[in-house]
Enzyme design. Sequence first.
Site, mmCIF file in Angstrom:
data_model
loop_
_atom_site.group_PDB
_atom_site.id
_atom_site.type_symbol
_atom_site.label_atom_id
_atom_site.label_comp_id
_atom_site.label_asym_id
_atom_site.label_seq_id
_atom_site.Cartn_x
_atom_site.Cartn_y
_atom_site.Cartn_z
ATOM 1 N N CYS A 244 0.813 -1.223 0.000
ATOM 2 C CA CYS A 244 0.000 0.000 0.000
ATOM 3 C C CYS A 244 0.850 1.279 0.000
ATOM 4 O O CYS A 244 0.430 2.295 -0.549
ATOM 5 C CB CYS A 244 -0.938 0.003 1.195
ATOM 6 N N HIS B 145 -2.527 6.693 5.064
ATOM 7 C CA HIS B 145 -3.144 5.612 4.299
ATOM 8 C C HIS B 145 -4.466 5.204 4.960
ATOM 9 O O HIS B 145 -4.533 4.955 6.156
ATOM 10 C CB HIS B 145 -2.195 4.412 4.237
ATOM 11 N N ASN C 255 -10.678 0.914 1.524
ATOM 12 C CA ASN C 255 -9.216 0.887 1.399
ATOM 13 C C ASN C 255 -8.826 0.487 -0.024
ATOM 14 O O ASN C 255 -8.836 -0.689 -0.364
ATOM 15 C CB ASN C 255 -8.635 -0.095 2.422
HETATM 16 C C1 COA Z 1 -8.941 -6.650 10.281
HETATM 17 C C2 COA Z 1 -9.390 -5.684 11.315
HETATM 18 C C3 COA Z 1 -10.485 -4.808 10.770
HETATM 19 C C4 COA Z 1 -9.949 -6.449 12.523
HETATM 20 O O1 COA Z 1 -10.261 -5.524 13.524
HETATM 21 P P1 COA Z 1 -9.654 -5.712 15.013
HETATM 22 O O2 COA Z 1 -10.098 -4.532 15.769
HETATM 23 O O3 COA Z 1 -8.218 -6.007 14.947
HETATM 24 O O4 COA Z 1 -10.487 -6.981 15.456
HETATM 25 P P2 COA Z 1 -10.052 -8.143 16.456
HETATM 26 O O5 COA Z 1 -9.294 -9.162 15.692
HETATM 27 O O6 COA Z 1 -9.417 -7.549 17.658
HETATM 28 O O7 COA Z 1 -11.513 -8.686 16.789
HETATM 29 C C5 COA Z 1 -12.412 -7.844 17.495
HETATM 30 C C6 COA Z 1 -13.800 -8.324 17.148
HETATM 31 O O8 COA Z 1 -14.071 -8.014 15.762
HETATM 32 C C7 COA Z 1 -14.402 -9.216 15.056
HETATM 33 N N1 COA Z 1 -13.809 -9.061 13.727
HETATM 34 C C8 COA Z 1 -12.496 -9.152 13.403
HETATM 35 N N2 COA Z 1 -12.321 -8.925 12.082
HETATM 36 C C9 COA Z 1 -13.557 -8.657 11.589
HETATM 37 C C10 COA Z 1 -14.043 -8.345 10.292
HETATM 38 N N3 COA Z 1 -13.223 -8.208 9.232
HETATM 39 N N4 COA Z 1 -15.376 -8.162 10.126
HETATM 40 C C11 COA Z 1 -16.219 -8.261 11.180
HETATM 41 N N5 COA Z 1 -15.830 -8.563 12.441
HETATM 42 C C12 COA Z 1 -14.515 -8.763 12.633
HETATM 43 C C13 COA Z 1 -13.782 -10.336 15.865
HETATM 44 O O9 COA Z 1 -14.472 -11.538 15.625
HETATM 45 C C14 COA Z 1 -14.007 -9.830 17.277
HETATM 46 O O10 COA Z 1 -15.357 -10.033 17.573
HETATM 47 P P3 COA Z 1 -15.825 -10.290 19.146
HETATM 48 O O11 COA Z 1 -15.468 -9.006 19.859
HETATM 49 O O12 COA Z 1 -17.298 -10.529 18.998
HETATM 50 O O13 COA Z 1 -15.016 -11.459 19.595
HETATM 51 C C15 COA Z 1 -8.220 -4.814 11.811
HETATM 52 O O14 COA Z 1 -7.321 -5.630 12.530
HETATM 53 C C16 COA Z 1 -7.455 -4.122 10.721
HETATM 54 O O15 COA Z 1 -7.972 -3.254 10.037
HETATM 55 N N6 COA Z 1 -6.165 -4.447 10.600
HETATM 56 C C17 COA Z 1 -5.233 -3.728 9.760
HETATM 57 C C18 COA Z 1 -5.558 -3.593 8.337
HETATM 58 C C19 COA Z 1 -4.408 -2.991 7.618
HETATM 59 O O16 COA Z 1 -3.707 -2.207 8.114
HETATM 60 N N7 COA Z 1 -4.134 -3.387 6.402
HETATM 61 C C20 COA Z 1 -2.835 -3.057 5.853
HETATM 62 C C21 COA Z 1 -2.628 -2.000 5.150
HETATM 63 S S1 COA Z 1 -3.438 -2.282 3.688
#
Ligand code: COA
Length: 361
Positions: free
Chosen positions: A139, A276, A313
């Site tokens: 990215c 980003h 994104n």
């Molecule tokens: C993927 C992402 C959205 C997940 O969100 P998060 O806050 O880390 O979520 P967690 O893994 O801590 O999970 C928290 C809750 O969300 C849920 N969850 C996780 N990913 C999810 C998704 N994509 N859609 C819906 N629910 C999701 C989990 O099941 C958990 O649910 P619960 O509270 O009922 O148990 C987030 O980690 C993210 O955006 N990561 C980085 C992305 C990025 O930077 N990309 C790179 C550059 S392109």
Amino acid sequence: MAQSKTVIIGTGSCIPTRSVLNSEFLGHTFFEGYGSAYAQDETAKIVSKFQEITDIAERKYASDDQVCSDLALSAGRQAIAAAGIDPETLDYVIVAHNFGDVRAENRRSDFVPTLAARVKAKLGIASPACVAYDLPFGCPGWLQAVIQANYYLRSGDAKRALVIGAETLSRVSDPADRDSMIYADGAGAVVLEAQTHDGEAGILAHAVRSDTLEHARLLWMGPAFTKTPNDDSQLFLKMHGRKLYEYALTTVPGVVRQALEKAGLTLKDVDKVLIHQANGKMDEAILKRLFKLYGMKEIPADIMPMTVSWLGNSSVATVPTLLDLIVRGRMDGQALKSGDCVVFASVGAGMNINAMVYRWI
Ligand SMILES: CC(C)(COP(=O)(O)OP(=O)(O)OC[C@H]1O[C@@H](n2cnc3c(N)ncnc32)[C@H](O)[C@@H]1OP(=O)(O)O)[C@@H](O)C(=O)NCCC(=O)NCCS
């Protein structure tokens, strides 16, 4: 003494017209991982949780007859028109992307010839001295291409460069993966020019880091969750979301500070942060960490304009698209005025992070 500075003289963006609201995912059956589907009646809860943890309500997808290089060309044309230059005067056309042209009906990556060569040809540029090449860098690719072009322009070997970031993540998203709701399509571009200025102007400094030993596998290409883990007949974008989140949170602020230090500035001097657009919650948390790093409590409300809630994104395209929307007055309450200090920052596959400090003129 007047020195050569690299300055943005034109911006452009291509925001696909097809809007995809979160409600369009209510018909999906999502999988927690390979072979373990969530019950269909959990989909609505997953979609609302998704919006809660990302701020994303909508994203844009290219239409079926469009490919990445079409979006790139449209954004590039806009930037050239905004700069008011003859395309024949460009010394470089650089296109940052990660998957090439991926057609709707055949999901193979196609980047021979390069997307930059395709864009140069469609711009009708005849000059063989205009060098066209692609840059795959996750990215942060568009910002890395700007950093590369700055080296050419500061060296005196080149005067103008067209730098485009374009992607169609919708074509490499696994419909069974909840994270696919993050991804979108789009393109953004700038025309850079070497200009002599006495005072501070244009690109002041940058910083880049690449973490591969433990982090290269945080974002990769893998089979669909409906398949078995080793059925690689078709590959999709996969990520360890939470680990990526933590990596970005702990690492991006330090790279921004490094770039500011190289420019002889601190966070107090910064008017805008163009980051980003990966996840609204994550970007907010990164900004808080950055202010904490400088021991600053008050975060100005409008310092970090955001588009992820309605554009999703679109990878390399998010930052140049954000810049173009601000420059064209299409973001309420957001503007760049002469003298503003702007920080650009991005994070993505590699893992790569870069940041750049720019004095708006
Ligand atoms: C993927 C992402 C959205 C997940 O969100 P998060 O806050 O880390 O979520 P967690 O893994 O801590 O999970 C928290 C809750 O969300 C849920 N969850 C996780 N990913 C999810 C998704 N994509 N859609 C819906 N629910 C999701 C989990 O099941 C958990 O649910 P619960 O509270 O009922 O148990 C987030 O980690 C993210 O955006 N990561 C980085 C992305 C990025 O930077 N990309 C790179 C550059 S392109």
